[in-house]
Design a protein around this motif. Structure first.
Motif, short mmCIF file in Angstrom:
data_model
loop_
_atom_site.label_atom_id
_atom_site.label_comp_id
_atom_site.label_asym_id
_atom_site.label_seq_id
_atom_site.Cartn_x
_atom_site.Cartn_y
_atom_site.Cartn_z
N GLY A 266 0.83 -1.20 0.00
CA GLY A 266 0.00 0.00 0.00
C GLY A 266 0.86 1.24 0.00
O GLY A 266 1.78 1.39 -0.80
N THR A 267 0.59 2.13 0.95
CA THR A 267 1.33 3.39 1.06
C THR A 267 1.85 3.55 2.48
O THR A 267 1.09 3.45 3.45
N LEU A 268 3.15 3.77 2.61
CA LEU A 268 3.77 4.05 3.90
C LEU A 268 3.86 5.56 4.06
O LEU A 268 4.58 6.23 3.32
N ALA A 269 3.11 6.10 5.02
CA ALA A 269 3.08 7.56 5.23
C ALA A 269 4.09 8.01 6.27
O ALA A 269 4.76 9.03 6.11
N VAL A 270 4.22 7.26 7.35
CA VAL A 270 5.07 7.66 8.47
C VAL A 270 5.71 6.41 9.07
O VAL A 270 5.04 5.38 9.24
N HIS A 271 6.98 6.50 9.39
CA HIS A 271 7.66 5.45 10.16
C HIS A 271 8.60 6.12 11.14
O HIS A 271 9.69 6.56 10.78
N GLY A 272 8.14 6.25 12.36
CA GLY A 272 8.92 6.93 13.39
C GLY A 272 8.31 8.26 13.76
O GLY A 272 8.32 9.19 12.96
N VAL A 273 7.74 8.34 14.97
CA VAL A 273 7.10 9.57 15.45
C VAL A 273 7.80 10.03 16.72
O VAL A 273 8.23 9.21 17.54
N ALA A 274 7.91 11.32 16.89
CA ALA A 274 8.64 11.90 18.03
C ALA A 274 7.80 11.85 19.29
O ALA A 274 7.40 12.89 19.85
N VAL A 275 7.50 10.63 19.73
CA VAL A 275 6.82 10.43 21.01
C VAL A 275 7.54 9.34 21.78
O VAL A 275 8.17 8.46 21.19
N ARG A 276 7.44 9.40 23.09
CA ARG A 276 8.01 8.38 23.96
C ARG A 276 7.00 8.04 25.03
O ARG A 276 6.49 8.95 25.68
N PRO A 277 6.68 6.74 25.20
CA PRO A 277 7.06 5.60 24.37
C PRO A 277 6.22 5.56 23.10
O PRO A 277 5.25 6.30 22.98
N GLY A 278 6.58 4.69 22.17
CA GLY A 278 5.81 4.55 20.95
C GLY A 278 6.50 5.12 19.74
O GLY A 278 5.89 5.27 18.68
N HIS A 279 7.79 5.41 19.86
CA HIS A 279 8.53 6.07 18.78
C HIS A 279 8.44 5.34 17.44
O HIS A 279 8.19 5.97 16.40
N PRO A 280 8.61 4.00 17.36
CA PRO A 280 8.65 3.35 16.04
C PRO A 280 7.28 3.02 15.46
O PRO A 280 7.05 1.93 14.96
N VAL A 281 6.35 3.95 15.51
CA VAL A 281 5.00 3.71 15.00
C VAL A 281 5.01 3.77 13.47
O VAL A 281 5.80 4.50 12.87
N VAL A 282 4.15 2.97 12.85
CA VAL A 282 3.99 2.96 11.39
C VAL A 282 2.58 3.40 11.06
O VAL A 282 1.60 2.91 11.64
N LEU A 283 2.45 4.34 10.12
CA LEU A 283 1.15 4.83 9.66
C LEU A 283 1.10 4.72 8.14
O LEU A 283 2.04 5.13 7.46
#
Length: 639
Positions: A266-283
Motif C-alpha cells: 500500500g502506502t507508507l506515510a510515516v515510520h517513526g514519530v517523536a513520542v516516547r514511548p511509541g517512537h517506532p510507529v507505522v502509519l
C-alpha cells in the motif's frame, strides 16, 4: 525502500497530517456508512444525521402529581383561616401522568386536600394556573431538534428519542478493527511459554481499547516473522475492516517487517514519530483501509492507540474522541525527559495537603503494570527536558476524583507488606487505594518533608547510634521533626537472596567479596543499601571489593528477579522476596520497618482505614504468612 530504517522522527501533529493525506490519496472513506437501527439498539452508536421530534413529549397536558384537578380561579381567596370548599363536580381526581380533564388548569396535591363525608374538597391555599401540570411539549415539542448529527447515543438519549416518537434512528455503522499480531516469539494467551517467548497480551488490550471507543474488534491469529505471509494476511484483512492494526515489527531490527509490508502492499506515510514511548510507529494504508503499525511493547502499543487510533475512530464515526478530565498536580519527584520528543508519563495521584500530587510510574515501554496502576497521564512536550520535584504539571485523569481523593500516598522504601495492605484496603472499601512508590527510605523522608506524600516507609539504620529512622528525622525535618509521627509496621528478616540450592555456598555477607561472586545492589538512599554499607564497614570490607556494588535495582523483588534470571549471584533483600522466584535465603539481620507520618496527618480521615487495618488480626496473619515478618508490634507508635 528508504535508506534509513525510519523515515524520520515526525512530530505527532505532522504525522497525523501525513496519515490523513495518505488516506485521502488511497480513497479511504471519510466517514463510516450510515445504517438505520431500532431505537432500542442504538445506544453507544453515533447519529448520522439530526434527530427531530415527531411528536411532543408529553403529547398532552398531564398531571404532574397525584391529587385533584381544578380550575385555578375556583381556589382564589383560599387560606388556612378562610378555606374554599369544592363540590364533587368542581374537581376531578387524577394520578401522575393522567391527561388533564377539560376545563381544569391546575392540580392540588392529594396530601393538601381534605374531604368531608359528602365528597366536598377543602382547599386551604390558592393555586396558580398550571400548578403541578406538565404542559404539552414541556420536554420536547414536535418539530424540535432533539439530537444533532455526530452525537454518541447514551441511555437517556434513546429514551428521549423514543418519547419524541422515533422508532428507528440513522446512525453510523459500528466500525470494525482487525488486529494482526506478529512475531516468532509471540504465543497465544493461555499457552505455556519457553525462554525468549512472550504472550500476546497486546491483542486483547488493543481490542478492548477499540471496544471502549464504540467499535467492534477481532484479533487475527499470530503471524511469524515472514514478510510475505504478513503481507498476504494484511492485504486480505484490510479488505475486511475499517482499521487494521499490525502489532510489533515496527522498529528497525532484522525481523521488523511492518513498514516494509505496508510500503509494498500500500502506502507508507510515516515510520517513526517523536513520542516516547511509541517512537517506532507505522502509519499508512493498504487498499482503501488505514493501517497502524503498533510497537510490540505494551505501553507503547496502548499509547499509540490513544494518540493515533482513537482520533481516527472518532473521525470515521463522525464524532469527537471521548475526552478525559484534566487537572493540575505537583510532581512527587524529579522527572527527566528526553529532548526532542513528546514524553507521555503515567502517574499515581493522591490528595496531599489539599492539593493533588503526581508520582511518576516506572517508564519502560514494556512495563505493563504502569498501565494498570496509573491514575493519570501527563505529557512533557518536545523542547522540555523534564520537571523538578514539586513542579505543577497538567494531568489527564484516568480514574475518578472520588477514588483519587481517598488514595493514601506512600513514598519511600519498598516492602511487600505495603502491596499486601493495598490489596486488603481495596477489598474492604473499593474507593480506598494505597499507592506506594519506591524511591528508597531517604527519598521518602524528603518527599514527606516537602508535603508530597502522607506516609514514608523507612528502615534507615544510623551507623553511629545503631538506631533506625529516628536519628534521620532531625536531619531531614529540622525544627519540624517533633511533629512527625513514627508507627511500627513490621520487623523483618534481611539477608542474601541466592540461587536455588545456594550453589556458591554463601554463608554470610563476607562471602559476597569472594572472587567470582556477582552482587546486585539497591539504589543509593535505600535502607537496605545503608544496612549493607554498615555491615561491610563492620567486616572491614570496602564497596570496591564487591563485584556489582554499583549495579542498582529499585526494589527487593527486582533484586530477586535479577538473581533468578542468572544476571547476579546474590543481593541483599527481605526473606519474603525469595519464594516468588524460587530463591534461597541466607539470613543476616532482623530490622524494623516503620511508617513515618506527615505532621498533622495521623488523625486525618484519609489515613483512618490504614490504621484500622493495622489492628486487624487477619491482616497480621496474612503478613506473617509471607515469611520473614513479625507483626507483633504492628501499629505501635514509636514516636
Amino acid at each position: 525502500m528508504h535508506d534509513s530504517p525510519y523515515i524520520r522522527d515526525v512530530p505527532p501533529a505532522e504525522a497525523h497530517r501525513a496519515w490523513r493525506r495518505a488516506r485521502e490519496a488511497a480513497g479511504c472513506p471519510e466517514r463510516l456508512p450510515s445504517v438505520n437501527v431500532s431505537v432500542e439498539r442504538a445506544a453507544g452508536l453515533v447519529t448520522a444525521g439530526p434527530v427531530w421530534a415527531v411528536r411532543s413529549s408529553p403529547p398532552f397536558d398531564a398531571s404532574g402529581m397525584d391529587g385533584i384537578a381544578v380550575r385555578s380561579a375556583d381556589t382564589h381567596g383560599a387560606s388556612e383561616t378562610t378555606p374554599v370548599w369544592l363540590s364533587p363536580g368542581d374537581y376531578d381526581v387524577v394520578d401522575t401522568g393522567d391527561p388533564m380533564p377539560d376545563g381544569r388548569d391546575a392540580v392540588i396535591m392529594r396530601e393538601h386536600v381534605l374531604h368531608d363525608p359528602g365528597g366536598r374538597a377543602e382547599i386551604r391555599a390558592a393555586v396558580p394556573p398550571y400548578a403541578h401540570v406538565r404542559s404539552i411539549g414541556e420536554d420536547v415539542s414536535a418539530g424540535e431538534l432533539l439530537l444533532p448529527e455526530g452525537h454518541r447515543l447514551r441511555a437517556a438519549d434513546i429514551a428521549a428519542a423514543a418519547a419524541a416518537g422515533q422508532t428507528r434512528l440513522s446512525v453510523r455503522k459500528k466500525g470494525c478493527v482487525l488486529i494482526l499480531p506478529t512475531g516468532d516469539e509471540v504465543r497465544p494467551v493461555g499457552t505455556e511459554t519457553g525462554p525468549g517467548e512472550i504472550l500476546d497480551t497486546n491483542s486483547i488490550m488493543l481490542a478492548e481499547q477499540a471496544r471502549e471507543a464504540g467499535w467492534e474488534a477481532r484479533c487475527l491469529p499470530i503471524e511469524p516473522d515472514d514478510p510475505d505471509r504478513i503481507a498476504a494476511v494484511a492485504a486480505k484483512a484490510a479488505g475486511e475492516c475499517d482499521l487494521l492494526i499490525i502489532i510489533a515489527g515496527s522498529s528497525a531490527g532484522r525481523d521488523d517487517y511492518t513498514a516494509r509490508v505496508v510500503e509494498s502492499t500500500g502506502t507508507l506515510a510515516v515510520h517513526g514519530v517523536a513520542v516516547r514511548p511509541g517512537h517506532p510507529v507505522v502509519l499508512g494504508t493498504i487498499g482503501h483501509t488505514p493501517v497502524l503499525g503498533a510497537p510490540g511493547y505494551p505501553v507503547s502499543a496502548a499509547l499509540t492507540f490513544d494518540i493515533f487510533a482513537a482520533p481516527l475512530l472518532a473521525e470515521l464515526s463522525g464524532t469527537t474522541p471521548r475526552a478525559r478530565p484534566r487537572t493540575e498536580a505537583r510532581l512527587a519527584r524529579k522527572l527527566a525527559s528526553p529532548f526532542g520528543m513528546d514524553d507521555w508519563v503515567r502517574v499515581r495521584l493522591g490528595l496531599v495537603g489539599g492539593g493533588l500530587v503526581a508520582t511518576p510510574l516506572p517508564r519502560g515501554a514494556g512495563v505493563l503494570t504502569s498501565l494498570v496502576r496509573a491514575d493519570g497521564l501527563l505529557v512533557v512536550p518536545t523542547g522540555v527536558e523534564g520537571h523538578h520535584a514539586g513542579s505543577s504539571v497538567g494531568v489527564e485523569l484516568l480514574r475518578t476524583a472520588d477514588e483519587i481523593e481517598r488514595t493514601i500516598v506512600a513514598i519511600g522504601s519498598h516492602d511487600m507488606v505495603l502491596d499486601l495492605a493495598s490489596s486488603h484496603l481495596r477489598s474492604l472499601d473499593p474507593l480506598v487505594t494505597l499507592a506506594s512508590s519506591n524511591v528508597g527510605s531517604l527519598g521518602g523522608l524528603v518527599a514527606l518533608r516537602d508535603g508530597l506524600c502522607h506516609i514514608a516507609g523507612s528502615h534507615l539504620l544510623d551507623p553511629e547510634s545503631g538506631e533506625y529512622t529516628l536519628p534521620y528525622l532531625d536531619r531531614v525535618f529540622g525544627a519540624a521533626a517533633g511533629d512527625v509521627t513514627v508507627i511500627r509496621l513490621v520487623e523483618r528478616s534481611q539477608g542474601l537472596l541466592v540461587a536455588p540450592g545456594n550453589p556458591l555456598g554463601l554463608s554470610g555477607l563476607a562471602d559476597v567479596a569472594r572472587p567470582g561472586v556477582r552482587y546486585v545492589n539497591r539504589q543509593r538512599g535505600a535502607g537496605t543499601r545503608v544496612l549493607l554499607d554498615v555491615l561491610l564497614r563492620d567486616l572491614g570490607l570496602s564497596p570496591d571489593s564487591v563485584d556489582g556494588y554499583a549495579r542498582e535495582e529499585p526494589t527487593h523483588l527486582a533484586v530477586a528477579a535479577a538473581i533468578a534470571a542468572g544476571r547476579a549471584d546474590a543481593g541483599m533483600g527481605i526473606r519474603a522476596a525469595a519464594p516468588p522466584f524460587g530463591l534461597d535465603f541466607v539470613p543476616i539481620a532482623t530490622e524494623p520497618y516503620d511508617l513515618v507520618v506527615a505532621p498533622g496527618a495521623l488523625e486525618s480521615p484519609q489515613l483512618a482505614p490504614l490504621w484500622s487495618l493495622l489492628e486487624s488480626d487477619r491482616f497480621k496473619a496474612a503478613v506473617e504468612d509471607l515469611g520473614g515478618y513479625s507483626a507483633a508490634e504492628m501499629g505501635r507508635r514509636i514516636r
